[in-house]
Design a protein around this motif. Sequence first.
Motif, PDB file in Angstrom:
ATOM      1  N   VAL A   1     129.503  41.980  21.390  1.00  0.00           N
ATOM      2  CA  VAL A   1     129.498  42.992  22.435  1.00  0.00           C
ATOM      3  C   VAL A   1     130.529  44.034  22.049  1.00  0.00           C
ATOM      4  N   LYS A   2     130.160  45.287  22.193  1.00  0.00           N
ATOM      5  CA  LYS A   2     131.058  46.380  21.848  1.00  0.00           C
ATOM      6  C   LYS A   2     131.697  46.949  23.105  1.00  0.00           C
ATOM      7  N   VAL A   3     132.750  47.713  22.902  1.00  0.00           N
ATOM      8  CA  VAL A   3     133.418  48.383  24.015  1.00  0.00           C
ATOM      9  C   VAL A   3     133.122  49.868  23.900  1.00  0.00           C
ATOM     10  N   LEU A   4     132.823  50.488  25.005  1.00  0.00           N
ATOM     11  CA  LEU A   4     132.484  51.898  25.044  1.00  0.00           C
ATOM     12  C   LEU A   4     133.336  52.563  26.124  1.00  0.00           C
ATOM     13  N   TYR A   5     133.848  53.761  25.831  1.00  0.00           N
ATOM     14  CA  TYR A   5     134.591  54.518  26.833  1.00  0.00           C
ATOM     15  C   TYR A   5     133.600  55.339  27.650  1.00  0.00           C
TER      16      TYR A   5
END
Length: 135
Positions: free
Chosen positions: A21-25
């Motif tokens: 899972v990636k983190v996105l702003y």
Amino acid sequence: MKKEEVPHDKKIIHGEDNSLVKVLYVTDQQGKYETTQYEGWEAENLAMSQAWDDIDERIAQTREKVIRGEVSPIAYFMEKNLMDLPTLASYVGSWKFFVKKHLTPSGFKKLNASKLKKYAAIFNIPVEELTHFKG
């Protein structure tokens, strides 16, 4: 991108459990930035899946070359760790020429214990896994 606009398409990511899972702003309803988890969108996930398939194929081909005695186990672990010759040479602290020699079975057999330890440490494996390759 607003938080409610983040795509969450079906994951097709490399790995057995598909837990990447990636983190996105994103911006919240007040316009302030925050982070949110992001599983990706279909086109991105498909491209990543194809790239990992190519990498897995190269690793398998290198494994077969080691078993056939065409290259040393260092070549396999270099491929498995997604390294190229200049990267590995910089980690080893040696010239590319010498590392290239170590990629051959004859050059590998001439390595002393301290060099084998260094390679094993770089690949985060025991020396025995390097010297007694089982694939």
